[in-house]
Write a protein that holds these residues in place. Sequence first.
Motif, short mmCIF file in Angstrom:
data_model
loop_
_atom_site.label_atom_id
_atom_site.label_comp_id
_atom_site.label_asym_id
_atom_site.label_seq_id
_atom_site.Cartn_x
_atom_site.Cartn_y
_atom_site.Cartn_z
N ASP A 1 0.93 -1.19 0.01
CA ASP A 1 0.02 0.02 -0.04
C ASP A 1 1.05 1.15 0.09
O ASP A 1 0.71 2.23 -0.60
CB ASP A 1 -0.96 -0.13 1.17
N GLY A 2 1.92 1.33 0.67
CA GLY A 2 2.88 2.46 0.85
C GLY A 2 3.37 2.74 -0.44
O GLY A 2 3.81 3.97 -1.08
N LEU A 3 3.64 1.80 -1.23
CA LEU A 3 4.28 1.93 -2.76
C LEU A 3 3.39 2.19 -3.95
O LEU A 3 3.64 3.01 -4.61
CB LEU A 3 5.43 0.89 -3.12
N TRP A 4 2.13 1.40 -3.72
CA TRP A 4 1.37 1.47 -4.90
C TRP A 4 -0.16 1.95 -4.48
O TRP A 4 -1.10 1.94 -5.51
CB TRP A 4 1.21 0.06 -5.54
N GLY A 5 -0.47 2.08 -3.26
CA GLY A 5 -1.74 2.76 -3.09
C GLY A 5 -2.08 4.14 -3.09
O GLY A 5 -1.05 4.76 -3.47
N GLY A 6 -3.10 4.67 -2.75
CA GLY A 6 -3.52 6.04 -2.98
C GLY A 6 -3.84 6.54 -4.35
O GLY A 6 -3.57 5.96 -5.00
N GLN A 7 -4.21 7.54 -4.38
CA GLN A 7 -4.75 8.27 -5.57
C GLN A 7 -3.68 8.58 -6.54
O GLN A 7 -2.45 9.10 -6.29
CB GLN A 7 -5.11 9.67 -5.37
N GLY A 8 -3.92 8.03 -7.77
CA GLY A 8 -2.93 7.78 -8.81
C GLY A 8 -2.05 6.73 -8.86
O GLY A 8 -1.00 6.51 -9.91
N HIS B 1 -1.85 4.25 6.14
CA HIS B 1 -2.56 3.52 5.30
C HIS B 1 -3.18 4.57 4.25
O HIS B 1 -3.86 5.46 4.78
CB HIS B 1 -3.51 2.52 5.66
N THR B 2 -3.23 4.37 2.96
CA THR B 2 -3.61 5.51 2.18
C THR B 2 -5.30 5.55 2.09
O THR B 2 -5.91 6.57 1.98
CB THR B 2 -3.25 5.23 0.53
N VAL B 3 -6.01 4.38 2.84
CA VAL B 3 -7.39 4.54 2.97
C VAL B 3 -7.27 4.74 4.50
O VAL B 3 -7.26 3.77 5.31
CB VAL B 3 -7.93 3.12 2.55
N PRO B 4 -7.92 5.82 4.97
CA PRO B 4 -7.99 6.07 6.59
C PRO B 4 -8.46 5.07 7.25
O PRO B 4 -8.21 4.78 8.44
CB PRO B 4 -8.67 7.33 6.58
N GLY B 5 -9.62 4.34 6.98
CA GLY B 5 -10.21 3.41 7.73
C GLY B 5 -9.47 2.26 7.85
O GLY B 5 -10.05 1.37 8.77
N GLN B 6 -8.61 2.02 7.13
CA GLN B 6 -7.75 0.69 7.43
C GLN B 6 -6.43 0.80 8.04
O GLN B 6 -5.49 0.13 8.03
CB GLN B 6 -7.38 0.18 5.85
N ARG B 7 -6.41 2.19 8.68
CA ARG B 7 -5.24 2.37 9.39
C ARG B 7 -5.07 1.85 10.63
O ARG B 7 -6.11 1.71 11.27
CB ARG B 7 -4.89 3.96 9.83
N LEU B 8 -4.04 1.23 11.29
CA LEU B 8 -3.77 0.66 12.70
C LEU B 8 -3.01 1.57 13.55
O LEU B 8 -2.37 2.47 12.94
CB LEU B 8 -2.92 -0.64 12.33
N SER B 9 -3.09 1.44 14.72
CA SER B 9 -2.34 2.01 15.77
C SER B 9 -1.01 1.63 15.65
O SER B 9 -0.89 0.59 15.07
CB SER B 9 -3.29 1.72 17.13
N SER B 10 -0.06 2.37 16.17
CA SER B 10 1.33 1.84 16.15
C SER B 10 1.33 0.69 16.80
O SER B 10 2.20 -0.39 16.40
CB SER B 10 2.21 3.24 16.82
N ARG B 11 0.62 0.64 18.21
CA ARG B 11 0.91 -0.70 18.79
C ARG B 11 0.17 -1.92 17.90
O ARG B 11 0.81 -2.96 18.00
CB ARG B 11 -0.02 -0.73 20.33
N ALA B 12 -0.80 -1.69 17.48
CA ALA B 12 -1.35 -3.13 16.51
C ALA B 12 -0.39 -3.17 15.35
O ALA B 12 -0.29 -4.50 15.08
CB ALA B 12 -2.68 -2.69 16.06
N ALA B 13 0.19 -2.28 14.55
CA ALA B 13 1.00 -2.53 13.48
C ALA B 13 2.45 -2.91 13.79
O ALA B 13 2.62 -4.12 13.37
CB ALA B 13 1.32 -1.23 12.99
N PHE B 14 2.84 -2.61 15.12
CA PHE B 14 4.12 -3.03 15.48
C PHE B 14 3.84 -4.65 16.03
O PHE B 14 4.67 -5.49 15.87
CB PHE B 14 4.47 -2.50 16.94
N SER B 15 2.62 -4.84 16.74
CA SER B 15 2.25 -6.26 17.22
C SER B 15 2.47 -7.19 16.06
O SER B 15 2.78 -8.35 15.78
CB SER B 15 1.25 -6.46 17.79
N ALA B 16 1.78 -6.45 14.90
CA ALA B 16 1.49 -7.52 13.33
C ALA B 16 2.82 -7.83 12.88
O ALA B 16 3.23 -8.97 12.37
CB ALA B 16 0.77 -6.86 12.38
N HIS B 17 3.85 -7.08 13.21
CA HIS B 17 5.32 -7.46 12.62
C HIS B 17 6.22 -7.87 13.67
O HIS B 17 7.19 -8.00 13.38
CB HIS B 17 5.95 -5.87 12.09
#
Length: 544
Positions: free
Chosen positions: A386-393, A444-460
């Motif tokens: 998503d960071g590389l290929w998501g978002g407008q355009g 995340h380029t879609v705001p509704g799919q953003r994670l908190s830093s704790r949740a994202a860190f736990s996922a990694h």
Amino acid sequence: MTRPGWASAERVLLLGGTIYSPVSPFATAMLVEGDTIAWLGEDSAGDTHRDAVDRVVDLRGRLVTPGFVDAHVHATSTGLTLTGLDLTGTASLREALDLLEARARSLRGGVILGHGWDETRWPEGRGPTRQEIDRATWGSVVYLSRVDVHSAAVSSALAAMVPGLAALPGYDAEGPLSREAHHAVREAALDSVTAGQRDAAQAVMRARCAELGIVAMHEMAGPTISGEDDLAALLATSEREPGPLVTGYWGELAERGGIDRARALGAYGVAGDLFVDGAIGSRTACLCEPYADAPSTSGAAYLDSAAVAGHVVSATSAGLQAGFHVIGDAASDAVIAGFEAAAAELGDAAVRALGHRLEHAELLTDAHIATMARLGIVASMQPMFDGLWGGQGGMYEQRLGAARAARMNRFADLVAAGVVTAFGSDAPVTSLGPWDAVSAAVHHTVPGQRLSSRAAFSAHTRAGWRAVGEQSSGVLAPGAAAHFAVWSVDEVVVQAPDDRLSAWSTDPRSGTPGLPALGPGSALPSCERTVIAGRTVFDTGMLD
């Protein structure tokens, strides 16, 4: 994953830092006994252990966290990219061809393996032709994988090495190859890598992981990807030489002998890059509706629901984790239907007990996510997609249109549904860089799919261990394995930036362990030491 034979036997006391531990949020000190965390607490209590340890480390304010787990990598390919022809940063086709020519001059006729070109970022809007590659390399054997590794531009010399290539789906006489034609040339190209080159590439890759605070990785091997010898060598090295621990996957259907080969290799699962479809960038991900920028195609389907069901049943019955590479919505339909059929035959509990997994799982519906939660299916995902290929355009919007692109990579929905969501890089598809991935999930380029830093860190971190059946690793707590990293950070905060919150909190009285600030413009943490099973595998020397 067992603890390695090279684990430490030392007793080490760390003092004067910030210890990221949900079980001890105010900890500033940690005691490690051999390969296990023995104690967490504050410095004043930690001083009582000084006389009983082999070494005391003054953290001088550094942050200590669990080490990262990269849940999807290709070690040899990543190492070859790190040491070879890396095209990921090229801004044009002309620049890529110039780099290719320079590489050919330096190798003087040797085989050229390159990776990372992305025509969506080039003004020419296309990949290299076979004639351009031949001209730049004077007839050398050349394999240049697209950034998603689901298509490649090749030289005439490499194409000539594959009998019957022109008859395979995805063949193009001049442009890049995809589908079965790509699989065939990739296998031929990787067969050119010697054992010495392979071992060197794997060593470089593991060293780079250690530099980034990565303590474990999941290697995705299989026919046409990296081969049996490649996986066997990597697993043996992980057991023999200090560095990130490796869990191996062998992506081959049970009906083709995949289970027997997975067991013989010591793989954790007959899973991983077992392709149901391809990738969005190469227009080989299998979609319900045609590509927005290529209405003549809806992608490629490599497995149907019956094949998925048969594989899941066989793997479950054998006590092995099953899993698949799946990206498009039509491919996800087939996978989920296959799992449902397997559960109907074996029962939900039998399927759920193995913790089967899906790699990428980028274009899911609510029904798909509900089935994954019910059947305990792990989502192995890559935030940098998503960071590389998501978002407008972005590339996703170019290929799919805005509406479908907005449904990609549903991190928040998966986590909210209770699906174990483990993050990785898919290196060399994206670069190794776990804090970049955590930040991409937070933003995340879609705001509704953003994670908190704790949740994202736990996922990694913790989720990567859970994906391979280890429930206690990935957290700093007494009794847990001593897999951790020490970081230099500008600021530790309690909340990640979030439009729904008024501010970050830096108040330690909250009782919530803090993580580095990941806001726009914030410097990402710098790893100063990586410790695996109590043994230091990377060290800048700054703590001495």
